[in-house]
Design a protein around this motif. Structure first.
Motif, mmCIF file in Angstrom:
data_model
loop_
_atom_site.group_PDB
_atom_site.id
_atom_site.type_symbol
_atom_site.label_atom_id
_atom_site.label_comp_id
_atom_site.label_asym_id
_atom_site.label_seq_id
_atom_site.Cartn_x
_atom_site.Cartn_y
_atom_site.Cartn_z
ATOM 1 N N LYS A 1 58.639 59.387 31.445
ATOM 2 C CA LYS A 1 59.072 58.637 30.265
ATOM 3 C C LYS A 1 57.926 57.831 29.647
ATOM 4 O O LYS A 1 58.083 56.699 29.239
ATOM 5 N N LYS A 2 56.742 58.453 29.635
ATOM 6 C CA LYS A 2 55.569 57.844 29.020
ATOM 7 C C LYS A 2 55.308 58.530 27.684
ATOM 8 O O LYS A 2 55.544 59.723 27.541
ATOM 9 N N ALA A 3 54.797 57.781 26.744
ATOM 10 C CA ALA A 3 54.417 58.367 25.462
ATOM 11 C C ALA A 3 53.137 59.171 25.653
ATOM 12 O O ALA A 3 52.258 58.789 26.419
ATOM 13 N N SER A 4 53.053 60.283 24.952
ATOM 14 C CA SER A 4 51.802 61.057 25.012
ATOM 15 C C SER A 4 50.742 60.304 24.216
ATOM 16 O O SER A 4 51.064 59.589 23.267
ATOM 17 N N LEU B 1 47.449 69.639 27.870
ATOM 18 C CA LEU B 1 48.045 70.770 28.555
ATOM 19 C C LEU B 1 49.561 70.621 28.579
ATOM 20 O O LEU B 1 50.088 69.512 28.593
ATOM 21 N N PHE B 2 50.254 71.741 28.590
ATOM 22 C CA PHE B 2 51.709 71.696 28.634
ATOM 23 C C PHE B 2 52.184 70.954 29.889
ATOM 24 O O PHE B 2 53.140 70.189 29.838
ATOM 25 N N SER B 3 51.480 71.133 30.994
ATOM 26 C CA SER B 3 51.849 70.427 32.232
ATOM 27 C C SER B 3 51.713 68.914 32.073
ATOM 28 O O SER B 3 52.500 68.146 32.627
ATOM 29 N N GLU B 4 50.733 68.458 31.275
ATOM 30 C CA GLU B 4 50.579 67.027 31.005
ATOM 31 C C GLU B 4 51.723 66.517 30.137
ATOM 32 O O GLU B 4 52.212 65.404 30.342
ATOM 33 N N LEU B 5 52.143 67.324 29.183
ATOM 34 C CA LEU B 5 53.269 66.955 28.334
ATOM 35 C C LEU B 5 54.535 66.804 29.174
ATOM 36 O O LEU B 5 55.278 65.837 29.029
ATOM 37 N N ILE B 6 54.766 67.742 30.073
ATOM 38 C CA ILE B 6 55.937 67.687 30.957
ATOM 39 C C ILE B 6 55.868 66.434 31.826
ATOM 40 O O ILE B 6 56.871 65.736 32.012
#
Length: 63
Positions: free
Chosen positions: A55-58, A44-49
């Motif tokens: 400052k965690k890698a996806s 989800l875009f909210s998870e990406l944000i």
């Protein structure tokens, strides 16, 4: 550096009508099945944000 891939649909048609920006539900299901079968899971875009803010890698193989 890993790349972020974004999949976006402008419209999904339940009655089978399609145009260049719209897919029908069968086609959408096929797309999701392909992604799932190839190790992708939605982000989800909210998870990406949240990942960016912390400052965690996806996670890998996410789309």
């Amino acid at each position: 550096m890993s790349k972020l891939r974004i999949l976006m649909y402008h419209g999904v048609s339940a009655d089978g009508k399609r145009d260049g920006l719209t897919v029908d539900t069968d086609q959408l299901e096929q797309h999701f099945h392909y992604l799932w079968s190839n190790g992708y899971t939605p982000l989800l875009f909210s998870e990406l944000i949240a990942c960016h803010a912390q400052k965690k890698a996806s996670p890998t193989r996410r789309c």
